[in-house]
Design a protein around this motif. Structure first.
Motif, PDB file in Angstrom:
ATOM      1  N   ILE A  36       8.235   3.380   8.532  1.00 21.86           N
ATOM      2  CA  ILE A  36       7.620   3.858   7.729  1.00 21.86           C
ATOM      3  C   ILE A  36       6.770   4.185   6.697  1.00 21.86           C
ATOM      4  N   THR A  37       5.449   3.953   6.386  1.00 19.86           N
ATOM      5  CA  THR A  37       5.204   4.424   4.973  1.00 19.86           C
ATOM      6  C   THR A  37       3.640   5.269   4.823  1.00 19.86           C
ATOM      7  N   ASN A  38       3.071   5.324   3.548  1.00 17.34           N
ATOM      8  CA  ASN A  38       1.846   5.319   3.714  1.00 17.34           C
ATOM      9  C   ASN A  38       0.927   4.720   2.912  1.00 17.34           C
ATOM     10  N   ILE A  39      -0.398   5.005   3.875  1.00 18.08           N
ATOM     11  CA  ILE A  39      -1.538   3.373   3.178  1.00 18.08           C
ATOM     12  C   ILE A  39      -2.515   3.908   2.081  1.00 18.08           C
ATOM     13  N   ASP A  40      -2.630   4.883   2.403  1.00 13.66           N
ATOM     14  CA  ASP A  40      -3.256   5.766   0.953  1.00 13.66           C
ATOM     15  C   ASP A  40      -3.330   7.014   0.976  1.00 13.66           C
ATOM     16  N   ALA A  41      -4.646   8.024   0.656  1.00 12.12           N
ATOM     17  CA  ALA A  41      -4.264   9.322   0.767  1.00 12.12           C
ATOM     18  C   ALA A  41      -3.847  10.369   1.995  1.00 12.12           C
ATOM     19  N   ASN A  42      -4.470   9.233   2.874  1.00 14.67           N
ATOM     20  CA  ASN A  42      -4.678  10.496   3.911  1.00 14.67           C
ATOM     21  C   ASN A  42      -3.910  10.237   5.301  1.00 14.67           C
ATOM     22  N   THR A  43      -3.159   9.189   5.224  1.00 14.71           N
ATOM     23  CA  THR A  43      -3.053   8.551   6.220  1.00 14.71           C
ATOM     24  C   THR A  43      -1.051   7.992   6.101  1.00 14.71           C
ATOM     25  N   ASN A  89       0.688  -1.516  -0.117  1.00 11.79           N
ATOM     26  CA  ASN A  89      -0.189   0.333   0.264  1.00 11.79           C
ATOM     27  C   ASN A  89       1.108   0.649   0.089  1.00 11.79           C
ATOM     28  N   GLY A  90       2.311   1.150   0.535  1.00  7.99           N
ATOM     29  CA  GLY A  90       2.638   2.782   0.498  1.00  7.99           C
ATOM     30  C   GLY A  90       3.323   2.832  -1.168  1.00  7.99           C
ATOM     31  N   SER A  91       3.719   3.871  -1.216  1.00  5.72           N
ATOM     32  CA  SER A  91       4.595   4.159  -2.409  1.00  5.72           C
ATOM     33  C   SER A  91       5.742   4.251  -1.929  1.00  5.72           C
TER      34      SER A  91
END
Length: 618
Positions: free
Chosen positions: A61-68, A45-47
């Motif tokens: 640490i990564t981003n899992i969606d557009a806001n989190t 899920n992380g870019s």
């Protein structure tokens, strides 16, 4: 007539096939195994993905969606969710960093704060159960596309500093920000030409890493090297001058081999507590503060696949002075590879020789891993990619950060040394809530917890060989009775004990008053007021080791105590009334003391003491 020869040919062919298979069975082909092993599952899920260490453990640490943004913790080989970061500004978060300050965990996130997608950064703190924002969003350079992922993020002198980069129009611009945890605002403490002179000629201004060495804050960027009228960027190191309020370039590379290149800034830096190491221009540099103004190129390592060498990580092994670096290389066919190298003080050795060890990305423009690496005890962790999925790999080869097999512990306790003897005596107990800092070959902070009978109430574990400094600064209203910091040299596995004594300050109060005729001599009768004509100096001397001296001055208060100090180290003192603060004689002409002007008394920890001298004037 031909049956027999055909049969013989058949049996010969069968026998040869069987013999060949037998040879393969006895001597199977050699298959080289990669020394890098995937840790846990990929982060689909992380870019983007970054890894860090905090209090001896690895976090991702990564981003899992557009806001989190999600923080993971490595537990027994698996990535467990540690906490999520959400914010009204946290739109399409990308880029992260993590640091430790006063024993607490802080995360830096790049966020969007406007509909047009302009970027900013924001700091969050882990409060024990969730992440809370502790700063207002602060802007990147005007058209900043970096930030957070390309940032330095360090604790220094009670504050947190953030280094970042971006573009101001068509010119690259570096910025360093300062945040005082006492408030929410973040201020710029250096930008533009203060840090990077190469704002012309196609130079770059970052990423901007930060390191602390010898009580000073350093950053790596590029310098403007002018040759025949052409401006070319070269790696350089800058030091923050807190008095002047600007950055000063203290060293740069003067070797022709390090001029230019898309990675000319020192984009990733590390330190062994004495020297600074950084990667840039596809090379590794070293510099010792105070050791001249030229960066040294340490060794030479060649791309395994040819072509250019791009994004680079560098870390110091926790157990030795060895360095570990990873290099992203791109071949003529736009295939990206990530390979590992080790510096042993003399030369670079490639850790992996089988290809695609830490991930490969065959898509033009892709990456084979980001510049993020962690060395922990004897292990090396590096972010790579499995096709396009961000993944963490662990080095399992025989080289790397072996640390000579050393895994040591520094532990001890902080206690209330009420009698200032520097040794534990009956009735003395542990002191909780004191921050203990570890620097040198590794950096960490912890807070003492245990109370009661003195015993271990802090520990730093899994330490490799090297020199360490353990420091327990006295909190407010306390005094260190033992030496701090303490130097510990580790060369073998085992445990080293370092204890720290503290004592709470005592308080003294007193007054000098006008003893009017008609009353009881040297008894403060109703209506008798303090002497307020001029401040008077009262001198205290501690008569036992450590010998300390204090000067107290009277205040213009007409009643009650008119001198005192609440930060006196307990012990036996002599007190003497001296002269006026301005140096003139006391008592003044026409006055005299009705009683003695000096005496001896004891100040007790945590308790108020009334000065025993009857400081009265007729």
């Amino acid at each position: 007539m031909h049956a027999r020869p055909l049969k013989a040919l058949f049996w010969f062919s069968f026998s040869f096939f069987f013999l060949f298979q037998l040879i393969l069975f006895v001597n199977p082909p050699t298959v080289q195994a990669t020394p890098w092993t995937q840790v846990g599952s990929g982060f689909t899920n992380g870019s983007e993905l970054r890894i860090y260490k905090f209090n001896g453990e690895v976090y991702a640490i990564t981003n899992i969606d557009a806001n989190t943004t999600r923080v993971y913790k490595l537990v027994s080989g698996s990535w467990n969710t540690f906490g999520d970061i959400t914010s009204t500004h946290n739109t399409s978060p990308i880029g992260y960093n993590l640091t430790s300050h006063a024993g607490e965990l802080y995360v830096l996130v790049r966020v969007s704060v406007a509909p047009n997608g302009n970027k900013a950064q924001q700091i969050f703190r882990w409060n024990g159960s969730s992440f809370v924002d502790v700063t207002d969003p602060f802007n990147l350079p005007p058209t900043g596309s970096g930030g957070a992922r390309n940032s330095g993020f360090v604790s220094f002198n009670g504050k947190i500093y953030i280094g970042t980069t971006g573009w101001n129009g068509n010119s690259p611009e570096s910025r360093v920000y300062e945040w005082d945890p006492a408030g929410r605002s973040v201020s710029i403490v250096g930008q533009g030409s203060q840090i990077s002179y190469n704002t012309t000629g196609g130079g770059v201004a970052g990423p901007l890493d930060l390191v602390v060495v010898g009580g000073s804050l350093y950053t790596g960027s590029d310098a403007d090297y002018n040759t025949s009228g052409i401006h070319i960027g070269v790696p350089a190191i800058y030091r923050w001058d807190n008095t002047a309020g600007n950055w000063t370039m203290v060293a740069k590379c003067t070797n022709s081999n390090c001029i230019g290149g898309s990675d000319s800034p020192l984009g990733d830096m590390t330190t062994n507590g004495t020297d600074i190491f950084g990667n840039g221009s596809a090379r590794t540099f070293s510099w010792t503060p105070g050791g001249g103004t030229s960066l040294n190129i340490i060794g030479n390592w060649s791309p395994a696949y040819g072509g250019n060498t791009g994004k680079i990580s560098i870390e110091k092994c926790s157990g030795t002075n060895n360095l570990i670096t990873t290099a992203q290389e791109v071949t003529g066919g736009n295939d990206f590879h990530l390979t590992g190298w080790q510096w042993d003080g003399t030369s670079w050795t490639q850790l992996d020789t089988t290809g695609d060890e830490i991930g490969t990305e065959a898509i033009p423009g892709g990456v084979a891993g980001e510049n993020t690496m962690v060395t922990l005890e004897n292990d090396v962790y590096q972010v790579g990619e499995d096709t396009i999925t961000p993944t963490v790999y662990k080095y399992t080869g025989t080289a790397g950060c072996s640390g000579g097999g050393v895994s040591a512990t520094i532990q001890g306790f902080v206690w209330n040394d009420n009698d200032l003897s520097t040794t534990v005596n009956n009735g003395e107990s542990n002191k909780s809530g004191v921050t203990v800092n570890l620097t040198g070959a590794a950096s960490a902070s912890t807070v003492t917890t245990a109370t009661g009978q003195p015993g271990t109430n802090y520990a730093f574990t899994n330490l490799g060989a090297g020199t360490y400094y353990v420091d327990a600064p006295a909190p407010m209203y306390f005094y260190n009775t033992t030496t701090t910091p303490v130097t510990v040299v580790i060369s073998a596995s085992g445990s080293t004990t370092v204890n720290f004594g503290l004592v709470q300050h005592g308080t003294i109060n007193g007054y000098i008053w006008l003893d009017q005729p008609g009353g009881v001599k040297c008894v403060r009768d109703a209506g008798e007021l303090n002497y307020i004509a001029k401040p008077v100096r009262v001198h205290l001397t501690r008569t036992t080791s450590p010998v300390l001296e204090y000067d107290l001055y009277t205040n213009p208060w007409t009643t009650g105590n008119n001198y005192g100090n609440g930060a006196i180290v307990p012990g036996t003192y002599t007190e003497q009334v001296m002269n006026h603060q301005d140096g003139t004689t006391f008592p003044p002409f026409g006055y005299e003391f009705n009683t003695q002007t000096s005496d001896t008394f004891v100040i007790t920890a945590g308790e108020p003491t009334q000065a025993p001298i009857a400081n009265c004037l007729p």
